[in-house]
Design an enzyme around this catalytic site. Structure first.
Site, PDB file in Angstrom:
ATOM      1  N   LYS A   1       2.499  18.549   3.813  1.00 30.24           N
ATOM      2  CA  LYS A   1       1.003  18.928   3.675  1.00 30.24           C
ATOM      3  C   LYS A   1       0.185  17.656   4.133  1.00 30.24           C
ATOM      4  O   LYS A   1      -0.606  17.662   4.888  1.00 30.24           O
ATOM      5  CB  LYS A   1       0.455  19.559   2.418  1.00 30.24           C
ATOM      6  CG  LYS A   1      -0.917  19.795   2.228  1.00 30.24           C
ATOM      7  CD  LYS A   1      -1.185  20.469   1.041  1.00 30.24           C
ATOM      8  CE  LYS A   1      -1.428  19.470   0.165  1.00 30.24           C
ATOM      9  NZ  LYS A   1      -2.631  18.631  -0.068  1.00 30.24           N
ATOM     10  N   ASN A   2       0.505  16.725   3.242  1.00 32.41           N
ATOM     11  CA  ASN A   2      -0.276  15.602   3.352  1.00 32.41           C
ATOM     12  C   ASN A   2      -0.194  14.743   4.829  1.00 32.41           C
ATOM     13  O   ASN A   2      -0.872  13.556   4.985  1.00 32.41           O
ATOM     14  CB  ASN A   2      -0.040  14.460   2.006  1.00 32.41           C
ATOM     15  CG  ASN A   2      -0.918  15.114   0.921  1.00 32.41           C
ATOM     16  OD1 ASN A   2      -1.506  16.144   0.940  1.00 32.41           O
ATOM     17  ND2 ASN A   2      -0.695  14.593  -0.298  1.00 32.41           N
TER      18      ASN A   2
ATOM     19  N   ARG B   1     -10.665  18.884   0.107  1.00 35.39           N
ATOM     20  CA  ARG B   1     -11.296  17.596   0.388  1.00 35.39           C
ATOM     21  C   ARG B   1     -10.788  16.869   1.700  1.00 35.39           C
ATOM     22  O   ARG B   1     -11.401  16.057   2.194  1.00 35.39           O
ATOM     23  CB  ARG B   1     -10.965  16.731  -0.827  1.00 35.39           C
ATOM     24  CG  ARG B   1     -11.552  17.346  -2.039  1.00 35.39           C
ATOM     25  CD  ARG B   1     -11.175  16.234  -3.346  1.00 35.39           C
ATOM     26  NE  ARG B   1     -11.248  15.264  -2.591  1.00 35.39           N
ATOM     27  CZ  ARG B   1     -12.316  14.137  -2.803  1.00 35.39           C
ATOM     28  NH1 ARG B   1     -13.470  14.972  -3.429  1.00 35.39           N
ATOM     29  NH2 ARG B   1     -12.452  13.003  -2.303  1.00 35.39           N
TER      30      ARG B   1
ATOM     31  N   CYS C   1     -13.938  17.476  -8.174  1.00 36.74           N
ATOM     32  CA  CYS C   1     -12.893  18.355  -8.035  1.00 36.74           C
ATOM     33  C   CYS C   1     -12.159  18.345  -9.357  1.00 36.74           C
ATOM     34  O   CYS C   1     -12.514  17.315 -10.240  1.00 36.74           O
ATOM     35  CB  CYS C   1     -11.777  18.068  -7.003  1.00 36.74           C
ATOM     36  SG  CYS C   1     -10.825  16.777  -7.272  1.00 36.74           S
TER      37      CYS C   1
ATOM     38  N   ARG D   1     -13.344  11.673  -7.474  1.00 29.85           N
ATOM     39  CA  ARG D   1     -13.094  11.469  -5.982  1.00 29.85           C
ATOM     40  C   ARG D   1     -13.887  11.096  -4.869  1.00 29.85           C
ATOM     41  O   ARG D   1     -14.198  11.803  -4.206  1.00 29.85           O
ATOM     42  CB  ARG D   1     -12.227  12.567  -5.716  1.00 29.85           C
ATOM     43  CG  ARG D   1     -11.092  12.895  -6.554  1.00 29.85           C
ATOM     44  CD  ARG D   1      -9.986  13.939  -6.092  1.00 29.85           C
ATOM     45  NE  ARG D   1      -8.990  13.534  -5.032  1.00 29.85           N
ATOM     46  CZ  ARG D   1      -8.142  14.541  -4.633  1.00 29.85           C
ATOM     47  NH1 ARG D   1      -8.129  15.573  -4.913  1.00 29.85           N
ATOM     48  NH2 ARG D   1      -7.385  13.886  -3.620  1.00 29.85           N
ATOM     49  N   PRO D   2     -14.807  10.023  -5.227  1.00 30.72           N
ATOM     50  CA  PRO D   2     -15.910   9.622  -4.108  1.00 30.72           C
ATOM     51  C   PRO D   2     -15.312   9.470  -2.644  1.00 30.72           C
ATOM     52  O   PRO D   2     -13.792   9.320  -2.622  1.00 30.72           O
ATOM     53  CB  PRO D   2     -16.485   8.525  -4.513  1.00 30.72           C
ATOM     54  CG  PRO D   2     -15.252   7.775  -5.538  1.00 30.72           C
ATOM     55  CD  PRO D   2     -14.325   8.909  -6.097  1.00 30.72           C
ATOM     56  N   VAL D   3     -16.003   9.224  -1.901  1.00 28.86           N
ATOM     57  CA  VAL D   3     -15.565   8.829  -0.225  1.00 28.86           C
ATOM     58  C   VAL D   3     -16.350   7.573   0.136  1.00 28.86           C
ATOM     59  O   VAL D   3     -16.235   7.548   1.567  1.00 28.86           O
ATOM     60  CB  VAL D   3     -15.491  10.041   0.816  1.00 28.86           C
ATOM     61  CG1 VAL D   3     -14.805  11.270   0.255  1.00 28.86           C
ATOM     62  CG2 VAL D   3     -17.041  10.590   0.717  1.00 28.86           C
ATOM     63  N   ASP D   4     -16.753   6.975  -0.840  1.00 30.11           N
ATOM     64  CA  ASP D   4     -17.631   5.584  -0.457  1.00 30.11           C
ATOM     65  C   ASP D   4     -16.561   4.694   0.479  1.00 30.11           C
ATOM     66  O   ASP D   4     -17.392   4.094   1.320  1.00 30.11           O
ATOM     67  CB  ASP D   4     -17.856   5.113  -1.674  1.00 30.11           C
ATOM     68  CG  ASP D   4     -16.785   4.695  -2.672  1.00 30.11           C
ATOM     69  OD1 ASP D   4     -16.090   5.589  -3.044  1.00 30.11           O
ATOM     70  OD2 ASP D   4     -16.807   3.545  -3.063  1.00 30.11           O
TER      71      ASP D   4
ATOM     72  N   ASP E   1       1.210  12.647  -7.611  1.00 29.08           N
ATOM     73  CA  ASP E   1       1.547  14.053  -7.061  1.00 29.08           C
ATOM     74  C   ASP E   1       2.704  14.523  -7.967  1.00 29.08           C
ATOM     75  O   ASP E   1       3.019  15.663  -7.632  1.00 29.08           O
ATOM     76  CB  ASP E   1       1.350  14.297  -5.673  1.00 29.08           C
ATOM     77  CG  ASP E   1       0.121  14.198  -5.185  1.00 29.08           C
ATOM     78  OD1 ASP E   1      -0.972  14.158  -5.736  1.00 29.08           O
ATOM     79  OD2 ASP E   1      -0.122  14.142  -3.782  1.00 29.08           O
TER      80      ASP E   1
ATOM     81  N   ARG F   1      -2.078  26.468  -1.720  1.00 26.77           N
ATOM     82  CA  ARG F   1      -2.541  25.356  -0.872  1.00 26.77           C
ATOM     83  C   ARG F   1      -1.400  24.433  -0.208  1.00 26.77           C
ATOM     84  O   ARG F   1      -1.584  23.697   0.667  1.00 26.77           O
ATOM     85  CB  ARG F   1      -3.509  24.847  -1.320  1.00 26.77           C
ATOM     86  CG  ARG F   1      -4.855  25.572  -1.820  1.00 26.77           C
ATOM     87  CD  ARG F   1      -6.270  24.747  -2.491  1.00 26.77           C
ATOM     88  NE  ARG F   1      -6.132  23.483  -1.866  1.00 26.77           N
ATOM     89  CZ  ARG F   1      -6.098  22.030  -2.444  1.00 26.77           C
ATOM     90  NH1 ARG F   1      -6.428  22.198  -3.665  1.00 26.77           N
ATOM     91  NH2 ARG F   1      -6.167  21.110  -1.593  1.00 26.77           N
TER      92      ARG F   1
HETATM   93  C1  UD1 Z   1      -4.261  11.701  -1.227  1.00 24.38           C
HETATM   94  C2  UD1 Z   1      -3.664  13.017  -1.215  1.00 24.38           C
HETATM   95  C3  UD1 Z   1      -3.441  13.567  -2.664  1.00 24.38           C
HETATM   96  C4  UD1 Z   1      -2.794  12.328  -3.720  1.00 24.38           C
HETATM   97  C5  UD1 Z   1      -3.687  10.934  -3.554  1.00 24.38           C
HETATM   98  C6  UD1 Z   1      -3.280   9.784  -4.138  1.00 24.38           C
HETATM   99  C7  UD1 Z   1      -3.921  13.807   1.113  1.00 24.38           C
HETATM  100  C8  UD1 Z   1      -4.646  14.791   1.697  1.00 24.38           C
HETATM  101  N1  UD1 Z   1      -4.277  13.876  -0.216  1.00 24.38           N
HETATM  102  O1  UD1 Z   1      -5.690  12.187  -1.669  1.00 24.38           O
HETATM  103  O2  UD1 Z   1      -2.506  14.433  -2.582  1.00 24.38           O
HETATM  104  O3  UD1 Z   1      -2.691  12.788  -4.907  1.00 24.38           O
HETATM  105  O4  UD1 Z   1      -3.719  10.631  -2.132  1.00 24.38           O
HETATM  106  O5  UD1 Z   1      -1.896   9.482  -3.743  1.00 24.38           O
HETATM  107  O6  UD1 Z   1      -3.114  12.884   1.535  1.00 24.38           O
HETATM  108  N2  UD1 Z   1     -11.264   6.759  -4.265  1.00 24.38           N
HETATM  109  C9  UD1 Z   1     -12.519   5.996  -4.361  1.00 24.38           C
HETATM  110  N3  UD1 Z   1     -13.462   6.095  -3.162  1.00 24.38           N
HETATM  111  C10 UD1 Z   1     -12.927   6.465  -1.734  1.00 24.38           C
HETATM  112  C11 UD1 Z   1     -11.667   7.128  -1.853  1.00 24.38           C
HETATM  113  C12 UD1 Z   1     -10.891   6.936  -2.661  1.00 24.38           C
HETATM  114  O7  UD1 Z   1     -12.980   5.563  -5.284  1.00 24.38           O
HETATM  115  O8  UD1 Z   1     -13.635   6.417  -0.959  1.00 24.38           O
HETATM  116  C13 UD1 Z   1     -10.646   6.748  -5.508  1.00 24.38           C
HETATM  117  C14 UD1 Z   1     -10.145   7.899  -5.642  1.00 24.38           C
HETATM  118  O9  UD1 Z   1     -11.229   8.563  -6.535  1.00 24.38           O
HETATM  119  C15 UD1 Z   1      -8.732   7.824  -6.565  1.00 24.38           C
HETATM  120  C16 UD1 Z   1      -8.101   6.666  -5.550  1.00 24.38           C
HETATM  121  O10 UD1 Z   1      -9.245   5.934  -5.119  1.00 24.38           O
HETATM  122  O11 UD1 Z   1      -9.122   7.301  -7.908  1.00 24.38           O
HETATM  123  C17 UD1 Z   1      -7.070   7.252  -4.832  1.00 24.38           C
HETATM  124  O12 UD1 Z   1      -7.755   8.120  -3.905  1.00 24.38           O
HETATM  125  P1  UD1 Z   1      -7.132   8.519  -2.665  1.00 24.38           P
HETATM  126  O13 UD1 Z   1      -5.715   7.499  -2.278  1.00 24.38           O
HETATM  127  O14 UD1 Z   1      -8.271   8.434  -1.558  1.00 24.38           O
HETATM  128  O15 UD1 Z   1      -6.828  10.111  -2.682  1.00 24.38           O
HETATM  129  P2  UD1 Z   1      -7.050  10.956  -1.386  1.00 24.38           P
HETATM  130  O16 UD1 Z   1      -6.577  10.590  -0.108  1.00 24.38           O
HETATM  131  O17 UD1 Z   1      -8.028  11.995  -1.452  1.00 24.38           O
END
Ligand code: UD1
Length: 416
Positions: free
Chosen positions: A22-23, A92, A116, A121-124, A304, A396
């Site tokens: 999936k990922n 997401r 969530c 889980r921000p996207v900054d 995961d 999912r």
């Molecule tokens: C991906 C995986 C998810 C897995 C996670 C961690 C996909 C579709 N999903 O999620 O299954 O659990 O990796 O291995 O591949 N963060 C920030 N700012 C950002 C982005 C992330 O602070 O802009 C933080 C998140 O809140 C979290 C950490 O970074 O604490 C890691 O998150 P991230 O690796 O981004 O997870 P995803 O890519 O969403």
């Protein structure tokens, strides 16, 4: 709402084919936005999230020709650069359209994902990275609106390792002017799979699989065919289920090299594991031994897989610590496991699990994708019947889970 009913007690035995990841599938599907040519993806898992991503791409004008476990995309008529709230709130990973859209069309509007179940889980980091590449970004009415005449290569340092952040910026950089260097990048195998697909499309990428990825932008990308890698989390979930039930199973079409820490921990728990090419065989006799785990970015133990190992520890001999360092609220399965008789104490990001000699079936509620998987494993080992509510989370991320488990001898059925 659909539920799963499981009669516990049957050890898993037999063979199961592992689906595409999936990922890896979700970011790679977004690569179809980067070219007007056809992108044919094979080994795509039949999952709810894959369907949601396909619909999102189709809404944007990408044509999608669907066959069993494969889709051929063509992005020559894209006329809508928006990912609406309704889509992003259910998945997401929809944020992954942001980089490709702004790189190819200079404009993208993507709903901000809300909180969530497993944390804020921000996207900054995605946003800062695109800004460093010259995009102008406005946050308005709950949407990220990114614009750029032409993205420019940049040096981008991630202060937190982010998987989808790395993938989004890698796709954006593939069509930028000049060289982009991603530092402290994610090293997950799915990042490598995306890089492999992008390279097949003509992108110039080196260093994927390390924490320093270099992308030299090219004018255009072309079509390609790409086979999605096997799902290491599905693989790990079946292995833990077999270990917890004292079974003996063989996974087909998977890869042991992407499961190092998981296989090590299962061996520590007492499982005998043998690898033969793309097959992994696990044999477990007797009660598992407790194993402590601490989640961290790849190649360390994957977040995961945390919930699944929690269940293994619930019925293991001894006590173990389970420490979650990636997400701040990823212990919601603990309360449900306690309903089955598990002994777990939680303090902040650390759980102490004391093994009990059996769990007892009860009605429980799935709260997120991997928590649902852990409840399924708990149901397989518990005495009597376990009913799991809200299993849409499971659909999912796990392809045909109840038919795969039934094939391995589990007594499991879906209640509609
Ligand atoms: C991906 C995986 C998810 C897995 C996670 C961690 C996909 C579709 N999903 O999620 O299954 O659990 O990796 O291995 O591949 N963060 C920030 N700012 C950002 C982005 C992330 O602070 O802009 C933080 C998140 O809140 C979290 C950490 O970074 O604490 C890691 O998150 P991230 O690796 O981004 O997870 P995803 O890519 O969403």
């Amino acid at each position: 709402m659909q539920k799963l009913a499981i009669q516990g007690g049957n050890p898993l035995r037999g063979e199961v084919r592992i689906s595409g990841a999936k990922n890896a599938a979700l970011p790679i599907m977004c690569a179809s936005l980067l070219t007007a040519d056809t992108l044919r993806l094979t080994n795509l898992p039949d999952l709810h999230d894959v369907g949601t991503m396909r619909k999102l791409l189709q809404q944007m004008g990408v044509a999608a020709e669907i066959a069993t476990n494969e889709i051929t995309f063509k992005g020559d008529k894209i006329d809508n650069w928006e990912a609406p709230y309704e889509m992003v709130k259910t998945m997401r990973a929809a944020i992954l359209v942001l980089g490709p859209l702004v790189a190819r069309f200079g404009d993208a509007k993507v709903s901000l994902p809300g909180g969530c179940a497993i944390g804020s889980r921000p996207v900054d980091l995605h946003i800062k990275g695109l800004q460093a590449m010259g995009a102008e970004i406005a946050i308005e009415h709950g949407y990220i609106h990114a614009k750029a005449k032409k993205l420019k290569g940049a040096r981008i340092f991630f202060d937190i390792v982010s998987v989808t952040g790395t993938e989004n910026l890698m796709m954006a950089a593939a069509l930028a002017d000049g060289v982009t260097v991603l530092e402290n990048a994610a090293r997950e195998p799915e990042v490598i799979d995306l890089a492999n697909c992008l390279r097949a499309m003509g992108a110039k990428i080196t260093g994927d699989g390390t924490d320093n990825i270099t992308i030299t932008g090219v004018e255009k990308l072309h079509g390609a065919t790409h086979h999605i890698m096997p799902d290491r989390i599905e693989s790990g979930t079946f292995l833990v289920a077999a270990a917890a039930t004292g079974g003996s199973i063989t996974l087909r079409e998977t890869r042991a090299d992407i499961l190092d820490t998981v296989l090590e921990k299962l061996t520590e728990a007492g499982a005998k594991i043998t690898v033969d090419g793309t097959s992994i065989h696990l044999e477990m006799s007797g009660r598992p031994k407790s194993v402590s785990v601490r989640t961290a970015p790849h190649p360390a133990f994957p977040t995961d897989m945390q919930a699944q190992f929690m269940v293994l520890n619930c019925i293991a001999e001894g006590s173990a610590m389970v420490i979650e360092t990636i997400f701040e609220n990823r212990f919601m399965h603990v309360q449900e496991l306690r309903r089955l008789g598990a002994m777990i104490d939680v303090e902040g990001n650390t759980s102490v699990v004391r093994g009990v000699d059996h769990l007892e079936g009860a009605t429980v509620m799935a709260t997120d994708l991997r928590a649902s998987a852990c409840l399924v494993i708990a149901g397989l080992v518990a005495q009597g019947e376990t009913v799991i509510d809200r299993i849409y989370h499971l659909d999912r991320g796990y392809e045909h889970i109840e038919s795969k488990l039934s094939q391995l001898g589990a007594n499991i059925r879906r209640i509609k």
